[in-house]
Every structure is written in structure tokens, then in C-alpha cells.
Design a protein around this motif. Structure first.
Motif, PDB file in Angstrom:
ATOM      1  N   MET A 134      -7.277  -1.421   1.491  1.00 28.84           N
ATOM      2  CA  MET A 134      -7.040  -0.182   0.742  1.00 28.84           C
ATOM      3  C   MET A 134      -6.913   1.017   1.685  1.00 28.84           C
ATOM      4  O   MET A 134      -6.017   1.846   1.543  1.00 28.84           O
ATOM      5  CB  MET A 134      -8.189   0.042  -0.245  1.00 28.84           C
ATOM      6  CG  MET A 134      -8.274  -0.991  -1.345  1.00 28.84           C
ATOM      7  SD  MET A 134      -6.957  -0.812  -2.538  1.00 28.84           S
ATOM      8  CE  MET A 134      -7.437   0.730  -3.320  1.00 28.84           C
ATOM      9  N   ASP A 176      -3.654   1.185   3.521  1.00 27.12           N
ATOM     10  CA  ASP A 176      -2.575   1.676   2.661  1.00 27.12           C
ATOM     11  C   ASP A 176      -2.650   3.196   2.547  1.00 27.12           C
ATOM     12  O   ASP A 176      -1.628   3.883   2.503  1.00 27.12           O
ATOM     13  CB  ASP A 176      -2.653   1.034   1.271  1.00 27.12           C
ATOM     14  CG  ASP A 176      -1.463   0.149   0.964  1.00 27.12           C
ATOM     15  OD1 ASP A 176      -0.879  -0.431   1.897  1.00 27.12           O
ATOM     16  OD2 ASP A 176      -1.107   0.023  -0.227  1.00 27.12           O
ATOM     17  N   ARG A 177      -3.855   3.731   2.504  1.00 26.30           N
ATOM     18  CA  ARG A 177      -4.040   5.190   2.471  1.00 26.30           C
ATOM     19  C   ARG A 177      -3.516   5.809   3.775  1.00 26.30           C
ATOM     20  O   ARG A 177      -2.826   6.832   3.740  1.00 26.30           O
ATOM     21  CB  ARG A 177      -5.517   5.504   2.262  1.00 26.30           C
ATOM     22  CG  ARG A 177      -5.871   6.978   2.231  1.00 26.30           C
ATOM     23  CD  ARG A 177      -7.366   7.100   2.005  1.00 26.30           C
ATOM     24  NE  ARG A 177      -7.895   8.414   2.272  1.00 26.30           N
ATOM     25  CZ  ARG A 177      -8.143   9.326   1.356  1.00 26.30           C
ATOM     26  NH1 ARG A 177      -7.851   9.089   0.079  1.00 26.30           N
ATOM     27  NH2 ARG A 177      -8.685  10.486   1.680  1.00 26.30           N
ATOM     28  N   LEU A 214       0.575   5.677  -8.374  1.00 28.68           N
ATOM     29  CA  LEU A 214       0.457   4.832  -7.181  1.00 28.68           C
ATOM     30  C   LEU A 214       1.813   4.232  -6.806  1.00 28.68           C
ATOM     31  O   LEU A 214       2.662   4.047  -7.655  1.00 28.68           O
ATOM     32  CB  LEU A 214      -0.552   3.708  -7.442  1.00 28.68           C
ATOM     33  CG  LEU A 214      -1.966   4.154  -7.748  1.00 28.68           C
ATOM     34  CD1 LEU A 214      -2.847   2.953  -8.018  1.00 28.68           C
ATOM     35  CD2 LEU A 214      -2.545   4.991  -6.628  1.00 28.68           C
ATOM     36  N   PRO A 215       1.971   3.905  -5.540  1.00 25.21           N
ATOM     37  CA  PRO A 215       0.996   3.988  -4.460  1.00 25.21           C
ATOM     38  C   PRO A 215       0.914   5.355  -3.785  1.00 25.21           C
ATOM     39  O   PRO A 215       0.046   5.561  -2.934  1.00 25.21           O
ATOM     40  CB  PRO A 215       1.460   2.922  -3.478  1.00 25.21           C
ATOM     41  CG  PRO A 215       2.925   2.807  -3.687  1.00 25.21           C
ATOM     42  CD  PRO A 215       3.171   3.120  -5.138  1.00 25.21           C
ATOM     43  N   TYR A 271      -2.533   7.278  -3.374  1.00 24.53           N
ATOM     44  CA  TYR A 271      -3.643   6.829  -2.525  1.00 24.53           C
ATOM     45  C   TYR A 271      -4.068   7.906  -1.534  1.00 24.53           C
ATOM     46  O   TYR A 271      -5.135   7.808  -0.929  1.00 24.53           O
ATOM     47  CB  TYR A 271      -3.273   5.552  -1.779  1.00 24.53           C
ATOM     48  CG  TYR A 271      -3.396   4.287  -2.601  1.00 24.53           C
ATOM     49  CD1 TYR A 271      -4.463   4.102  -3.466  1.00 24.53           C
ATOM     50  CD2 TYR A 271      -2.446   3.282  -2.509  1.00 24.53           C
ATOM     51  CE1 TYR A 271      -4.577   2.945  -4.223  1.00 24.53           C
ATOM     52  CE2 TYR A 271      -2.553   2.126  -3.264  1.00 24.53           C
ATOM     53  CZ  TYR A 271      -3.618   1.960  -4.121  1.00 24.53           C
ATOM     54  OH  TYR A 271      -3.726   0.818  -4.866  1.00 24.53           O
ATOM     55  N   PHE A 330      -8.154   7.546  -5.000  1.00 26.53           N
ATOM     56  CA  PHE A 330      -8.534   6.461  -4.095  1.00 26.53           C
ATOM     57  C   PHE A 330      -9.947   5.965  -4.402  1.00 26.53           C
ATOM     58  O   PHE A 330     -10.194   4.761  -4.464  1.00 26.53           O
ATOM     59  CB  PHE A 330      -8.410   6.930  -2.648  1.00 26.53           C
ATOM     60  CG  PHE A 330      -8.603   5.825  -1.654  1.00 26.53           C
ATOM     61  CD1 PHE A 330      -7.569   4.948  -1.367  1.00 26.53           C
ATOM     62  CD2 PHE A 330      -9.823   5.648  -1.016  1.00 26.53           C
ATOM     63  CE1 PHE A 330      -7.745   3.910  -0.449  1.00 26.53           C
ATOM     64  CE2 PHE A 330     -10.001   4.618  -0.101  1.00 26.53           C
ATOM     65  CZ  PHE A 330      -8.960   3.753   0.181  1.00 26.53           C
TER      66      PHE A 330
END
Length: 197
Positions: free
Chosen positions: A80, A83-84, A132-133, A136, A142
Motif C-alpha cells: 500500500m 502505491d502511495r 482511487l488509486p 492514495y 489512505f
């Protein structure tokens, strides 16, 4: 890696992107009767990316940065968080603006609705509700996403309280991501060239 990374690493091929999104929702061998060959290749790419990521020295070093009890869930948390990181630095990795890319990815899921399992249809709704995405990058979104994952796990876990822990290690985790992601991108490019052409 999580959904944004899997889609981006699939390149401009929508079938591979769809397979990248399906990768977390298809268990076992993909059904060749239901899914086109390039979508199946995208699922296999997703799995290859996950295996490469899990074994990469920068990712292993990043996991050690998380204290107990978060370290036990480091795989989920880093998927996660990375991805942020990708979303925050998206112009470095794509010529397409993040908001536009996010909309296009959700539109792809709508166009291919017939191929989506129920769980991915539900997640598509969650993606739309929360933007999303692309979203994020937003702390509240988030943090809620981490809490939602924690609620779906079968045992008690600290995911809902993980955001401040990750934020305290932001500089170190960002450094690990910046060292890791270009190598992952090259791995994915070579994989597609060898297996999906």
C-alpha cells in the motif's frame, strides 16, 4: 505492489492492465475459457511482480524498518505504501496525469465488467467512491484503506493504526522505494517482452 503499480507496470496494453487488476482477485490457475490469453498473461505478470517484490533486497530492508506488531503485516503495509509513493511521484513515472490515469483505469474496469469477479466489482465501487488509486495521496483515504484491509483479515491486527508508523519512517521508506521501483519496472518490461509478446 498494489493496484496502481500493477496497472502501470503492465504498460499501455489494456488486457495486461486488466490482468494486473485481476491478479488479487483470481485464485489458482486463471480460467482459459473465461479469460482471453493476454488477460491471463496480465495475471501472470501480476504474480511475477509480487514474487520479484517479495524477494527484493530493498523491500526486505524496508520491512525491517517496521516495528512489531506492524512488521508481521509488512507485506501488506509496504504494498500500500509503495502505491502511495508511486501516486505522489506519478509524473516521474508516467506522462499521463495521475487523476486522468485513475479515471482511465476505472473506465477499463467498467468496459470489461463481464470479466470481473464479484469481489473486483465491489472493489471498483470502492475505487469510485474514494477516487482511487489517485486518492492514495490523501492521508485520510489512505488510512481508511488500511483500516478496511485490516477489517477483512480473519484475525485482530494493527493495520488501522499503521499510518503514523509509516509516516514516521517516510524518508527511509521513500528511499527504499526510489531504489527499488526502477528495477521493478525493468523487470516487468523484460517479463512482458519475454512472456506476453
Amino acid at each position: 505492489m498494489n493496484h496502481l503499480a500493477h496497472a502501470l507496470l503492465a504498460g499501455d496494453d489494456e488486457a495486461l492492465q486488466l490482468g494486473g487488476m485481476l491478479g488479487d482477485f483470481v485464485r489458482g490457475p486463471p480460467d482459459a475459457v473465461l479469460l482471453p490469453p493476454r488477460v491471463i498473461a496480465g495475471i501472470r505478470l501480476h504474480r511475477a511482480i509480487d514474487a520479484y517484490t517479495d524477494a527484493h533486497p530493498e523491500v526486505l530492508a524496508a520491512k525491517v524498518l517496521l516495528p512489531p506488531p506492524y512488521r508481521r503485516y509488512a507485506g501488506i503495509l509496504l504494498d500500500m505504501w509503495f502505491d502511495r509513493c508511486l501516486a505522489r511521484d506519478f509524473p516521474q513515472w508516467s506522462a499521463q496525469p495521475l487523476a486522468e490515469y485513475s479515471l482511465a483505469l476505472r473506465a477499463l474496469l467498467w468496459r470489461q465488467d463481464a470479466l470481473l469477479p464479484p469481489a473486483l466489482r465491489r472493489f471498483r465501487g470502492y475505487m469510485e467512491t474514494h477516487g482511487l488509486p489517485a486518492a492514495y495521496t490523501d492521508d485520510a483515504v489512505f488510512g481508511d484503506a488500511l483500516g478496511g484491509i485490516g477489517q477483512r483479515l480473519s484475525r485482530a491486527n494493527p493495520l488501522a493504526s499503521a499510518l503514523p508508523v509509516l509516516q514516521r519512517r517516510e524518508a527511509e521508506l521513500q528511499g527504499r522505494f526510489k531504489a527499488f521501483f526502477p528495477e521493478l519496472r525493468e523487470f516487468a518490461r523484460a517479463w512482458v517482452e519475454e512472456h506476453a509478446e
